[in-house]
Write a protein that holds these residues in place. Sequence first.
Motif, PDB file in Angstrom:
ATOM      1  N   ASP A 206       0.867  -1.357   0.116  1.00  0.00           N
ATOM      2  CA  ASP A 206       0.205   0.103   0.044  1.00  0.00           C
ATOM      3  C   ASP A 206       0.916   1.230   0.022  1.00  0.00           C
ATOM      4  O   ASP A 206       0.512   2.310  -0.768  1.00  0.00           O
ATOM      5  CB  ASP A 206      -0.702  -0.021   1.123  1.00  0.00           C
ATOM      6  N   GLN A 210       0.936   4.155  -2.813  1.00  0.00           N
ATOM      7  CA  GLN A 210       0.728   5.393  -2.413  1.00  0.00           C
ATOM      8  C   GLN A 210       1.900   6.334  -3.081  1.00  0.00           C
ATOM      9  O   GLN A 210       1.503   7.324  -3.577  1.00  0.00           O
ATOM     10  CB  GLN A 210       0.314   5.614  -1.232  1.00  0.00           C
ATOM     11  N   HIS A 275      -6.318   3.550  -6.172  1.00  0.00           N
ATOM     12  CA  HIS A 275      -7.031   3.829  -5.068  1.00  0.00           C
ATOM     13  C   HIS A 275      -8.691   4.133  -5.371  1.00  0.00           C
ATOM     14  O   HIS A 275      -9.577   3.965  -4.483  1.00  0.00           O
ATOM     15  CB  HIS A 275      -6.382   4.906  -4.127  1.00  0.00           C
ATOM     16  N   HIS A 289      -7.097  -3.979   1.922  1.00  0.00           N
ATOM     17  CA  HIS A 289      -6.739  -2.736   1.188  1.00  0.00           C
ATOM     18  C   HIS A 289      -5.352  -2.761   0.373  1.00  0.00           C
ATOM     19  O   HIS A 289      -5.032  -2.524  -0.764  1.00  0.00           O
ATOM     20  CB  HIS A 289      -6.888  -1.553   2.046  1.00  0.00           C
ATOM     21  N   CYS A 293      -4.509  -2.999  -3.629  1.00  0.00           N
ATOM     22  CA  CYS A 293      -3.697  -1.995  -4.220  1.00  0.00           C
ATOM     23  C   CYS A 293      -2.421  -2.618  -4.891  1.00  0.00           C
ATOM     24  O   CYS A 293      -2.140  -2.038  -6.159  1.00  0.00           O
ATOM     25  CB  CYS A 293      -3.173  -1.068  -3.271  1.00  0.00           C
TER      26      CYS A 293
END
Length: 407
Positions: A206, A210, A275, A289, A293
Amino acid sequence: MENLNFFNFLFRSPRIIFGRGKISILGEQARILYGKKKNKKLNAFLVTGKSSLKKSGNLNRILNNLDKANVPVFIYDEIEGEPTTLIINRGKELAIENKTDVVIGIGGGSVIDSAKGISGLVTNGGIVEDYHAGKRSFDKPGLPFIVAPTTSGTGSEVSNNAVIIDPARAIKQSIRGDKMMAHIVILDPELVLSCPKKYTAFSGADALVQSIEAFVSKSSNYLSDIFAIESIKLLLPSLPKVVNDLFNLELREKMMLGSFLDGLAFATSKLGAVHGFAHPLGVKHNINHGLVCGLLLPYVMEYNVELEHVQKKYAYIADIAVQSEIIDEVDLKIKDCPDSINDKAVWIIELIKKIFEYCEIPLHLKDIGITEEDIDDIVKDTKGSSLNNNPRDTNKESLKQILLNAL
Ligand SMILES: [Fe+2]
């Protein structure tokens, strides 16, 4: 088109304390929030997960520390999975009953988001549903609020939003606003040592997603690029090493620092299509999550790589990977990095796939139970600011094609 507002940004940050063993100053920091009222007993409301803090032995250490600082604690350890309206609304009631002076969130992103919601609801009143998806924002500051993450990945500790599931309406949406920022963040890599392999991989994926989405986002800017690049330099080589060396404090330190920096990056640049997809996939199919991702990133990169300015940024990430010698160290079987920008951009997508495969993140949606029949439904619910900041514009057809490629 490249972002024309590259030198425009808004930066927010809580007080950050980073370092090994720094959780030992938690009580002292809670007192600092209250200035000179040294003799006043402060009631803390500790939000945490069901068992991990206890199992790691850190809970006793933290309670002793707070006791010494004259801070009695009510422990709210109901957080399991992603935060829900029910958990946060119930937490608010308990925090009021216990005459809470300070909220402390110690755990992963779900715990931190829950603590944000509880802190804000106590002072602003109402329930989560009153604020969900921008209906209302917190006008008043929340209760004084300290967080200490026990995973490296979500960046929630420095963001101004909480992502919350409403099971009754089967939606996952944010409450957002500057009044939700933590006042103090304690980043202690020793707290992450007990994070198991699977969650180290998911949260680390993640974080890497990001940082890459923040780097190429339509709203990326001078400041977010600095944070995103430094974050990628830390995360890309450390992630495949830490999953097989969980008690290596130096690697945990790098992952925590990288995750914190990516939080600062996307707080000002926003994210991207990965996302955008992650919310409907997470809530409707109950998928972790970080896993979703990591799985989707290469397919979204393959879509974005058509744009020339994105190719340049992906090629820059390829250079970071080459300089870090990650390929030799974890023996990833991939050909040498080519010279041209276009080829480098394609090469790094392959390398990222290999890194996630090495971290035991599934490579295809069918591996996690998603079928072709599910795709239209996921596309219908893929929307929001993350999607709007994806560098290449999307529409229903292109979103569907990305998911079909990922099947
Ligand atoms: Fe994320």
